[in-house]
Design a protein around this motif. Structure first.
Motif, PDB file in Angstrom:
ATOM      1  N   VAL A 197       2.912  59.180  56.189  1.00 15.72           N
ATOM      2  CA  VAL A 197       1.887  58.390  55.732  1.00 15.72           C
ATOM      3  C   VAL A 197       2.290  58.739  54.420  1.00 15.72           C
ATOM      4  O   VAL A 197       1.416  57.886  53.208  1.00 15.72           O
ATOM      5  CB  VAL A 197       0.722  58.219  56.757  1.00 15.72           C
ATOM      6  CG1 VAL A 197      -0.280  57.523  56.282  1.00 15.72           C
ATOM      7  CG2 VAL A 197       1.025  57.762  57.984  1.00 15.72           C
ATOM      8  N   ILE A 276       5.635  48.965  52.764  1.00 19.49           N
ATOM      9  CA  ILE A 276       4.275  49.981  53.621  1.00 19.49           C
ATOM     10  C   ILE A 276       3.780  49.228  54.697  1.00 19.49           C
ATOM     11  O   ILE A 276       4.434  50.303  56.392  1.00 19.49           O
ATOM     12  CB  ILE A 276       2.854  49.605  53.112  1.00 19.49           C
ATOM     13  CG1 ILE A 276       2.748  50.475  51.488  1.00 19.49           C
ATOM     14  CG2 ILE A 276       1.662  49.894  53.765  1.00 19.49           C
ATOM     15  CD1 ILE A 276       1.561  49.869  51.130  1.00 19.49           C
ATOM     16  N   GLY A 280       5.768  51.485  57.082  1.00 19.90           N
ATOM     17  CA  GLY A 280       4.857  51.119  59.515  1.00 19.90           C
ATOM     18  C   GLY A 280       5.302  50.634  60.685  1.00 19.90           C
ATOM     19  O   GLY A 280       5.432  51.286  61.523  1.00 19.90           O
ATOM     20  N   CYS A 283       6.809  54.301  61.622  1.00 13.79           N
ATOM     21  CA  CYS A 283       6.423  55.015  62.403  1.00 13.79           C
ATOM     22  C   CYS A 283       5.766  54.743  63.866  1.00 13.79           C
ATOM     23  O   CYS A 283       6.128  55.212  65.069  1.00 13.79           O
ATOM     24  CB  CYS A 283       5.006  55.250  61.412  1.00 13.79           C
ATOM     25  SG  CYS A 283       5.190  56.485  59.431  1.00 13.79           S
ATOM     26  N   TRP A 284       5.376  53.098  63.505  1.00  9.15           N
ATOM     27  CA  TRP A 284       4.910  52.707  65.011  1.00  9.15           C
ATOM     28  C   TRP A 284       6.430  52.754  66.222  1.00  9.15           C
ATOM     29  O   TRP A 284       5.911  53.499  67.260  1.00  9.15           O
ATOM     30  CB  TRP A 284       4.721  51.164  64.639  1.00  9.15           C
ATOM     31  CG  TRP A 284       4.110  50.682  66.148  1.00  9.15           C
ATOM     32  CD1 TRP A 284       3.702  50.861  67.273  1.00  9.15           C
ATOM     33  CD2 TRP A 284       4.613  49.080  65.950  1.00  9.15           C
ATOM     34  NE1 TRP A 284       2.996  50.060  67.827  1.00  9.15           N
ATOM     35  CE2 TRP A 284       4.178  48.843  68.128  1.00  9.15           C
ATOM     36  CE3 TRP A 284       5.195  48.195  65.839  1.00  9.15           C
ATOM     37  CZ2 TRP A 284       3.929  47.628  68.832  1.00  9.15           C
ATOM     38  CZ3 TRP A 284       5.597  46.587  67.040  1.00  9.15           C
ATOM     39  CH2 TRP A 284       4.548  46.780  67.832  1.00  9.15           C
ATOM     40  N   VAL A 291      -0.727  51.336  65.105  1.00  6.91           N
ATOM     41  CA  VAL A 291      -0.615  50.856  63.599  1.00  6.91           C
ATOM     42  C   VAL A 291      -2.206  50.953  63.153  1.00  6.91           C
ATOM     43  O   VAL A 291      -2.702  50.863  62.094  1.00  6.91           O
ATOM     44  CB  VAL A 291      -0.476  49.251  64.210  1.00  6.91           C
ATOM     45  CG1 VAL A 291      -0.592  48.822  62.805  1.00  6.91           C
ATOM     46  CG2 VAL A 291       0.752  48.483  64.587  1.00  6.91           C
ATOM     47  N   PHE A 294      -1.873  54.100  61.619  1.00 10.15           N
ATOM     48  CA  PHE A 294      -1.063  54.039  60.416  1.00 10.15           C
ATOM     49  C   PHE A 294      -2.234  53.336  59.318  1.00 10.15           C
ATOM     50  O   PHE A 294      -2.235  53.785  58.242  1.00 10.15           O
ATOM     51  CB  PHE A 294       0.112  53.155  60.006  1.00 10.15           C
ATOM     52  CG  PHE A 294       0.668  53.039  59.262  1.00 10.15           C
ATOM     53  CD1 PHE A 294       2.075  54.365  59.020  1.00 10.15           C
ATOM     54  CD2 PHE A 294       0.735  52.159  58.288  1.00 10.15           C
ATOM     55  CE1 PHE A 294       2.386  54.275  57.842  1.00 10.15           C
ATOM     56  CE2 PHE A 294       1.266  52.104  57.450  1.00 10.15           C
ATOM     57  CZ  PHE A 294       2.072  53.031  57.213  1.00 10.15           C
ATOM     58  N   VAL A 295      -2.939  52.804  59.445  1.00 10.20           N
ATOM     59  CA  VAL A 295      -3.870  52.427  58.333  1.00 10.20           C
ATOM     60  C   VAL A 295      -4.811  52.830  58.098  1.00 10.20           C
ATOM     61  O   VAL A 295      -5.393  52.980  57.130  1.00 10.20           O
ATOM     62  CB  VAL A 295      -4.063  50.642  58.884  1.00 10.20           C
ATOM     63  CG1 VAL A 295      -5.042  50.445  58.164  1.00 10.20           C
ATOM     64  CG2 VAL A 295      -2.986  49.765  58.915  1.00 10.20           C
ATOM     65  N   LEU A 298      -3.511  55.868  55.857  1.00 10.46           N
ATOM     66  CA  LEU A 298      -3.424  55.073  54.753  1.00 10.46           C
ATOM     67  C   LEU A 298      -4.436  55.038  54.233  1.00 10.46           C
ATOM     68  O   LEU A 298      -4.149  55.588  52.392  1.00 10.46           O
ATOM     69  CB  LEU A 298      -2.415  53.559  54.259  1.00 10.46           C
ATOM     70  CG  LEU A 298      -1.732  53.477  53.959  1.00 10.46           C
ATOM     71  CD1 LEU A 298      -0.490  54.529  53.206  1.00 10.46           C
ATOM     72  CD2 LEU A 298      -1.416  51.623  53.552  1.00 10.46           C
TER      73      LEU A 298
END
Length: 371
Positions: A197, A276, A280, A283-284, A291, A294-295, A298
């Protein structure tokens, strides 16, 4: 049939050659080497053509060569048709300049390097002068409170920005996936996949998002500017503008520079966002990272300074791309081939200048403490 022949009558320093028979391609074979072997010398040569029965282009060429190889030759007894044919053959035989010896290879290479350096310096000087003229025109428009050509600006914003959303979004999205995948492969060795990330966020917001967008805009819009203005210059449309009192900088250059600078801000933000999203998504799907996680991650790792740095660089990149494209378009001259050459130069120089400026900004902001 009488084959071609000649009589060589030498008297003191002068010589008289009488041509006889048919001087045509079918009958001239035996006499050609004899004519070539005639020795030079003497104060003058007279060639009598009164005994020739017929002459064609090959025969006229041999007579012309004889007069060419023996300066001061006088032709006598030639018919009107023979004279005209010999003159036409002579007119079609221009002097050929022998290419001079290019010299040693090392010298030629040094000359090529020197010409390249001189050409680069000359181009840089002309580019800086063009940039200065653009800035002066912008200042005059602002301080004299003349209205901008908003119709042209909005049109260029549509062409540069709206029409580029598809390609910019797709490539940025794919670059984000590739960046996340390669980062995950390397960080998995250390059990630090969570730092993917960090890699995605900081690299795309601060550097890659803006840089890749600028490169795509340079290839797409910078080349279009050079081709459009170059075609207008070939068609003398720019000269027509000057004749009726319009400034080419105000009509053609400023709208493109303003539109590209404004749209680069939006396209750069859009490209970073798509990168991004691509990272993302990877990564998911591959790292089983939710999610929301991840956010949140970030938001923690990407400082707001990176966002502002990216937005600061975007209009500068846009302006340099537009100025370079317009500059190369104004340099078009000669024929349509020049349009292609200048369009290629616009893309190459735009990308080069964008990368150089990006490197400068990276060092500059790092020195200021924005790490």
């Amino acid at each position: 049939m009488n084959d071609a022949a000649f009589l060589d009558e030498a008297t003191g320093d002068s010589r008289r050659i009488v041509l006889t028979g048919r001087w045509t391609v079918a009958h001239i074979g035996p006499v050609e080497p004899q004519l070539r072997a005639l020795p030079a010398g003497g104060s003058g040569l007279t060639v009598d053509l009164s005994q020739i029965e017929r002459i064609d282009t090959i025969g006229a060429w041999l007579v012309h060569r004889l007069t060419r190889d023996h300066p001061g030759t006088t032709l006598t007894g030639a018919s009107e048709d023979a004279t005209r044919l010999i003159e036409q053959v002579g007119a079609a035989d221009p002097d050929v300049k022998i290419r001079p010896d290019p010299g040693p290879r090392m010298t030629r290479r040094l000359e090529e390097i020197g010409r390249g350096v001189v050409g680069a310096v000359d181009t840089l000087g002309n580019f800086l002068a063009f940039l200065g003229k653009t800035l002066v025109t912008l200042a005059q428009t602002l301080f004299s409170r003349r209205s901008f050509r908003w119709n042209s600006i909005v049109h260029q914003m549509d062409v540069v920005g709206v029409h580029a959303l598809g390609i910019v979004g797709l490539l940025s999205f794919l670059v984000g996936i590739v960046l996340a995948q390669q980062g995950a492969v390397q960080l998995r060795q250390f059990g630090a996949e969570v730092f993917v990330v960090n890699l995605i966020g900081r690299s795309t917001v601060r550097e890659l998002g803006i840089l890749l967008t600028a490169i795509m805009v340079a290839g797409r819009s910078g080349s279009a500017f050079a081709a459009q203005i170059g075609s207008m210059k070939l068609n003398e449309e720019i000269d027509a503008m000057r004749t009726i009192g319009l400034s080419a900088f105000e009509v053609l250059v400023l709208p493109r520079v303003i539109a590209t600078s404004l749209m680069m801000v939006l396209l750069g933000f859009y490209g970073s966002l798509m990168a991004i999203i691509g990272g993302g998504l990877f990564c998911w799907l591959s790292l089983d990272m939710p999610v929301v996680t991840f956010v949140q991650r970030l938001q923690e790792v990407v400082p707001i300074a990176d966002f502002w740095i990216g937005l600061f660089k975007a209009p500068v990149f846009g302006a340099i791309i537009a100025v370079t494209g317009c500059f190369q378009g104004m340099q078009v001259s000669g024929n349509a081939e020049s349009v292609g050459q200048r369009t290629t130069a616009a893309v190459v120089q735009s990308i080069f200048l964008v990368i150089v400026l990006d490197a400068f900004f990276a060092v500059f902001f790092t020195a200021l403490g924005f790490i």
